[in-house]
Design an enzyme around this catalytic site. Structure first.
Site, short mmCIF file in Angstrom:
data_model
loop_
_atom_site.label_atom_id
_atom_site.label_comp_id
_atom_site.label_asym_id
_atom_site.label_seq_id
_atom_site.Cartn_x
_atom_site.Cartn_y
_atom_site.Cartn_z
N SER A 113 -19.19 -76.17 -17.88
CA SER A 113 -18.72 -75.55 -18.82
C SER A 113 -20.06 -75.34 -19.50
O SER A 113 -20.96 -75.08 -18.44
CB SER A 113 -16.87 -75.64 -19.64
OG SER A 113 -17.15 -74.26 -20.10
N HIS A 136 -17.54 -71.75 -14.70
CA HIS A 136 -16.23 -71.49 -14.56
C HIS A 136 -16.61 -69.95 -15.27
O HIS A 136 -17.32 -70.49 -16.58
CB HIS A 136 -14.83 -72.40 -14.96
CG HIS A 136 -15.13 -72.31 -16.15
ND1 HIS A 136 -14.60 -72.14 -17.42
CD2 HIS A 136 -14.93 -73.76 -16.22
CE1 HIS A 136 -14.85 -72.76 -18.05
NE2 HIS A 136 -14.84 -74.14 -17.56
#
Length: 230
Positions: A113, A136
């Site tokens: 992330s 993501h």
């Protein structure tokens, strides 16, 4: 030369409290500052006592000290993070990227992330063969008003992360968006997992290597800077 008990206690305290350490015992006599970014990046809200975290209010002043302390020759950043607060993580990444001292990052375990821009924030980046990068879209915890303004804000924040990552690595915007919005790889989620050399192939990380390679490249960058200042 043996270190005093007082020095040993200070070193142990720095590692225990902040995950940071100044090292001077290398062959070049360079003073290297070690910064450890682990667990979850803690932002404006405190995490639970059982959660390993990196607090940005600890890291930012320390990075300011690294910049202003003329005795510090370089910074080595060790990363193993699951991500966390986007604003806090991006603030740390921006500050690392703005340092004038040479910076090498080494990804160990995971850089997930917001850990992705943190992993590419230095002058040169390494990843160990088994480390993973999870890419993501931004996730929002808790209830969110489903209005146009909120979606636009999330999109703009996501664009900031993509822009930073592309500007500090060799990956292009189209490739990172394909990885970010991949629907075939993560169960019940959107995104991609890159392991070791895959991150290098995509241009996110410069090289596969470990702690030895990271130190050697940092010494090389410091040598280059010192020679250019002669």
């Amino acid at each position: 030369m043996e270190r005093s008990q007082e020095t040993e206690r200070y070193i142990e305290e720095q590692i225990r409290e902040n995950g940071q350490l100044n090292m001077t015992g290398n062959a070049y006599g360079y003073r290297i500052h070690l910064l450890n970014i682990i667990g979850e990046i803690e932002g404006h809200q405190c995490l639970g006592p059982g959660v390993k975290s990196t607090k940005y209010e600890h890291v930012l002043p320390e990075l300011a000290r690294v910049e202003e302390d003329e005795s510090i020759d370089g910074l080595l950043v060790l990363l193993n993070t699951v991500g966390g607060d986007v604003e806090a993580g991006l603030a740390i990444a921006e500050m690392i990227a703005s340092l004038s001292v040479p910076v090498v990052t080494l990804l160990l375990g995971g850089g997930h992330s917001i850990g992705v821009p943190l992993s590419v924030s230095g002058d040169y980046s390494f990843i160990v063969p088994t480390a993973t990068m999870v890419i993501h879209p931004i996730r929002i915890n808790g209830p969110v008003l489903g209005v146009k303004h909120n979606y636009e804000y999330i999109d703009r924040m996501q664009d900031r992360i993509i822009s930073f990552t592309c500007n500090h690595s060799k990956i292009n915007g189209d490739d990172i968006k394909k990885l970010m919005f991949n629907t075939t790889e993560l169960t019940k989620d959107v995104g991609s997992i890159l392991v070791g050399a895959e991150a290098v192939e995509y241009g996110l990380i410069h090289e596969v290597g470990g702690i030895h390679e990271a130190f050697q490249y940092l010494y090389r960058l410091i040598n280059q800077k010192k020679n250019s200042n002669i």
